[in-house]
Design a protein around this motif. Structure first.
Motif, PDB file in Angstrom:
ATOM      1  N   ARG A 126     -54.591  35.423 -35.653  1.00  0.00           N
ATOM      2  CA  ARG A 126     -55.238  36.618 -35.129  1.00  0.00           C
ATOM      3  C   ARG A 126     -56.756  36.559 -35.134  1.00  0.00           C
ATOM      4  NH1 ARG A 126     -52.198  38.306 -31.694  1.00  0.00           N
ATOM      5  NH2 ARG A 126     -50.283  39.238 -32.365  1.00  0.00           N
ATOM      6  N   ARG A 127     -57.359  35.752 -35.928  1.00  0.00           N
ATOM      7  CA  ARG A 127     -58.809  35.796 -35.947  1.00  0.00           C
ATOM      8  C   ARG A 127     -59.426  34.401 -35.995  1.00  0.00           C
ATOM      9  NH1 ARG A 127     -62.509  37.543 -33.458  1.00  0.00           N
ATOM     10  NH2 ARG A 127     -64.460  37.851 -34.500  1.00  0.00           N
ATOM     11  N   VAL A 128     -59.480  33.784 -37.160  1.00  0.00           N
ATOM     12  CA  VAL A 128     -60.212  32.523 -37.302  1.00  0.00           C
ATOM     13  C   VAL A 128     -59.465  31.613 -38.268  1.00  0.00           C
ATOM     14  CG1 VAL A 128     -61.695  33.346 -39.179  1.00  0.00           C
ATOM     15  CG2 VAL A 128     -62.515  31.546 -37.680  1.00  0.00           C
ATOM     16  N   GLY A 129     -59.657  30.318 -38.096  1.00  0.00           N
ATOM     17  CA  GLY A 129     -59.028  29.360 -38.996  1.00  0.00           C
ATOM     18  C   GLY A 129     -59.519  27.949 -38.727  1.00  0.00           C
ATOM     19  N   LEU A 130     -58.875  27.009 -39.380  1.00  0.00           N
ATOM     20  CA  LEU A 130     -59.211  25.597 -39.263  1.00  0.00           C
ATOM     21  C   LEU A 130     -57.914  24.825 -39.084  1.00  0.00           C
ATOM     22  CD1 LEU A 130     -61.404  23.355 -39.549  1.00  0.00           C
ATOM     23  CD2 LEU A 130     -60.899  23.351 -41.985  1.00  0.00           C
ATOM     24  N   ALA A 131     -57.837  24.019 -38.016  1.00  0.00           N
ATOM     25  CA  ALA A 131     -56.617  23.255 -37.718  1.00  0.00           C
ATOM     26  C   ALA A 131     -56.988  21.961 -37.012  1.00  0.00           C
ATOM     27  CB  ALA A 131     -55.683  24.073 -36.836  1.00  0.00           C
ATOM     28  N   ASP A 132     -56.090  20.982 -37.084  1.00  0.00           N
ATOM     29  CA  ASP A 132     -56.283  19.735 -36.348  1.00  0.00           C
ATOM     30  C   ASP A 132     -55.984  19.954 -34.872  1.00  0.00           C
ATOM     31  OD1 ASP A 132     -56.996  18.256 -38.543  1.00  0.00           O
ATOM     32  OD2 ASP A 132     -55.046  17.283 -38.785  1.00  0.00           O
ATOM     33  N   ILE A 133     -56.844  19.416 -34.018  1.00  0.00           N
ATOM     34  CA  ILE A 133     -56.613  19.348 -32.581  1.00  0.00           C
ATOM     35  C   ILE A 133     -56.861  17.900 -32.204  1.00  0.00           C
ATOM     36  CG2 ILE A 133     -57.346  20.105 -30.296  1.00  0.00           C
ATOM     37  CD1 ILE A 133     -58.256  22.732 -31.610  1.00  0.00           C
ATOM     38  N   ASP A 134     -55.845  17.248 -31.653  1.00  0.00           N
ATOM     39  CA  ASP A 134     -55.905  15.817 -31.359  1.00  0.00           C
ATOM     40  C   ASP A 134     -56.274  15.010 -32.595  1.00  0.00           C
ATOM     41  OD1 ASP A 134     -55.213  16.218 -28.695  1.00  0.00           O
ATOM     42  OD2 ASP A 134     -57.299  16.494 -28.096  1.00  0.00           O
ATOM     43  N   GLY A 135     -55.748  15.430 -33.762  1.00  0.00           N
ATOM     44  CA  GLY A 135     -55.932  14.682 -34.998  1.00  0.00           C
ATOM     45  C   GLY A 135     -57.245  14.900 -35.713  1.00  0.00           C
ATOM     46  N   LYS A 136     -58.121  15.781 -35.191  1.00  0.00           N
ATOM     47  CA  LYS A 136     -59.414  16.046 -35.834  1.00  0.00           C
ATOM     48  C   LYS A 136     -59.536  17.531 -36.148  1.00  0.00           C
ATOM     49  CE  LYS A 136     -61.654  12.295 -33.414  1.00  0.00           C
ATOM     50  NZ  LYS A 136     -62.693  11.908 -32.461  1.00  0.00           N
ATOM     51  N   PRO A 137     -60.112  17.888 -37.311  1.00  0.00           N
ATOM     52  CA  PRO A 137     -60.219  19.305 -37.677  1.00  0.00           C
ATOM     53  C   PRO A 137     -61.183  20.065 -36.762  1.00  0.00           C
ATOM     54  CG  PRO A 137     -61.076  17.893 -39.434  1.00  0.00           C
ATOM     55  CD  PRO A 137     -60.598  17.003 -38.347  1.00  0.00           C
ATOM     56  N   HIS A 138     -60.765  21.273 -36.372  1.00  0.00           N
ATOM     57  CA  HIS A 138     -61.581  22.169 -35.547  1.00  0.00           C
ATOM     58  C   HIS A 138     -61.407  23.590 -36.064  1.00  0.00           C
ATOM     59  CE1 HIS A 138     -61.225  18.841 -32.696  1.00  0.00           C
ATOM     60  NE2 HIS A 138     -62.249  19.352 -32.057  1.00  0.00           N
ATOM     61  N   TYR A 139     -62.463  24.390 -35.944  1.00  0.00           N
ATOM     62  CA  TYR A 139     -62.343  25.822 -36.175  1.00  0.00           C
ATOM     63  C   TYR A 139     -61.733  26.442 -34.924  1.00  0.00           C
ATOM     64  CZ  TYR A 139     -65.366  25.487 -40.231  1.00  0.00           C
ATOM     65  OH  TYR A 139     -65.884  25.178 -41.442  1.00  0.00           O
ATOM     66  N   PHE A 140     -60.936  27.478 -35.112  1.00  0.00           N
ATOM     67  CA  PHE A 140     -60.450  28.216 -33.958  1.00  0.00           C
ATOM     68  C   PHE A 140     -60.769  29.688 -34.129  1.00  0.00           C
ATOM     69  CE2 PHE A 140     -56.692  28.028 -36.723  1.00  0.00           C
ATOM     70  CZ  PHE A 140     -56.295  29.348 -36.758  1.00  0.00           C
ATOM     71  N   LEU A 141     -60.956  30.354 -33.002  1.00  0.00           N
ATOM     72  CA  LEU A 141     -61.295  31.766 -32.974  1.00  0.00           C
ATOM     73  C   LEU A 141     -60.466  32.438 -31.900  1.00  0.00           C
ATOM     74  CD1 LEU A 141     -63.138  34.166 -33.747  1.00  0.00           C
ATOM     75  CD2 LEU A 141     -64.735  33.331 -32.009  1.00  0.00           C
ATOM     76  N   ASN A 142     -59.777  33.488 -32.251  1.00  0.00           N
ATOM     77  CA  ASN A 142     -58.970  34.249 -31.310  1.00  0.00           C
ATOM     78  C   ASN A 142     -59.730  35.519 -30.959  1.00  0.00           C
ATOM     79  OD1 ASN A 142     -57.085  35.649 -29.859  1.00  0.00           O
ATOM     80  ND2 ASN A 142     -55.451  35.431 -31.336  1.00  0.00           N
ATOM     81  N   ASP A 143     -60.222  35.608 -29.713  1.00  0.00           N
ATOM     82  CA  ASP A 143     -60.953  36.788 -29.260  1.00  0.00           C
ATOM     83  C   ASP A 143     -60.050  37.833 -28.628  1.00  0.00           C
ATOM     84  OD1 ASP A 143     -63.426  35.832 -30.055  1.00  0.00           O
ATOM     85  OD2 ASP A 143     -63.763  34.795 -28.163  1.00  0.00           O
ATOM     86  N   ASP A 144     -58.833  37.453 -28.244  1.00  0.00           N
ATOM     87  CA  ASP A 144     -57.958  38.347 -27.497  1.00  0.00           C
ATOM     88  C   ASP A 144     -56.582  38.352 -28.145  1.00  0.00           C
ATOM     89  OD1 ASP A 144     -56.538  39.829 -25.685  1.00  0.00           O
ATOM     90  OD2 ASP A 144     -56.864  38.472 -24.004  1.00  0.00           O
ATOM     91  N   TYR A 145     -56.176  39.466 -28.719  1.00  0.00           N
ATOM     92  CA  TYR A 145     -54.883  39.547 -29.395  1.00  0.00           C
ATOM     93  C   TYR A 145     -53.722  39.660 -28.425  1.00  0.00           C
ATOM     94  CZ  TYR A 145     -57.410  40.426 -33.752  1.00  0.00           C
ATOM     95  OH  TYR A 145     -58.219  40.330 -34.839  1.00  0.00           O
ATOM     96  N   ASN A 146     -53.976  39.950 -27.155  1.00  0.00           N
ATOM     97  CA  ASN A 146     -52.890  40.164 -26.198  1.00  0.00           C
ATOM     98  C   ASN A 146     -52.276  38.879 -25.669  1.00  0.00           C
ATOM     99  OD1 ASN A 146     -53.112  42.963 -26.366  1.00  0.00           O
ATOM    100  ND2 ASN A 146     -54.810  42.962 -24.927  1.00  0.00           N
ATOM    101  N   HIS A 147     -53.055  37.821 -25.531  1.00  0.00           N
ATOM    102  CA  HIS A 147     -52.506  36.546 -25.081  1.00  0.00           C
ATOM    103  C   HIS A 147     -53.441  35.419 -25.506  1.00  0.00           C
ATOM    104  CE1 HIS A 147     -55.291  37.660 -21.867  1.00  0.00           C
ATOM    105  NE2 HIS A 147     -55.379  36.389 -21.582  1.00  0.00           N
ATOM    106  N   ALA A 148     -52.882  34.239 -25.703  1.00  0.00           N
ATOM    107  CA  ALA A 148     -53.654  33.083 -26.155  1.00  0.00           C
ATOM    108  C   ALA A 148     -54.187  32.319 -24.945  1.00  0.00           C
ATOM    109  CB  ALA A 148     -52.776  32.168 -27.006  1.00  0.00           C
TER     110      ALA A 148
END
Length: 59
Positions: A29-51
Motif C-alpha cells: 500500500r505505500r513503500v517498501g524494498l524488494a528485488d527487481i531483476d535480482g537487485k534491491p529497489h525501493y517501491f512506492l505505491n501512489d494509487d491504491y486503486n490499481h497497480a
C-alpha cells in the motif's frame, strides 16, 4: 523467512525477495524494498486503486 527449499521454488516460479513492506492491505500500500531483476529497489505505491509499474519502479 521461507524455508530454503520453498524459497528456491518461489524464485524458480518467477517470484523475487521482498525485504520490507511498510504498509500492506490486499497488497503493498505505500513503500517498501524488494528485488527487481535480482537487485534491491525501493517501491512506492501512489494509487491504491490499481497497480502500475513505471521506470521509477512505482507499483
Amino acid at each position: 523467512m521461507a524455508e530454503t527449499g520453498v524459497e528456491e521454488q518461489l524464485v524458480a516460479d518467477g517470484f523475487e525477495r521482498v525485504y520490507a513492506e511498510l504498509e500492506w492491505y490486499d497488497g503493498p500500500r505505500r513503500v517498501g524494498l524488494a528485488d527487481i531483476d535480482g537487485k534491491p529497489h525501493y517501491f512506492l505505491n501512489d494509487d491504491y486503486n490499481h497497480a502500475d509499474v513505471t521506470d521509477e519502479h512505482r507499483v
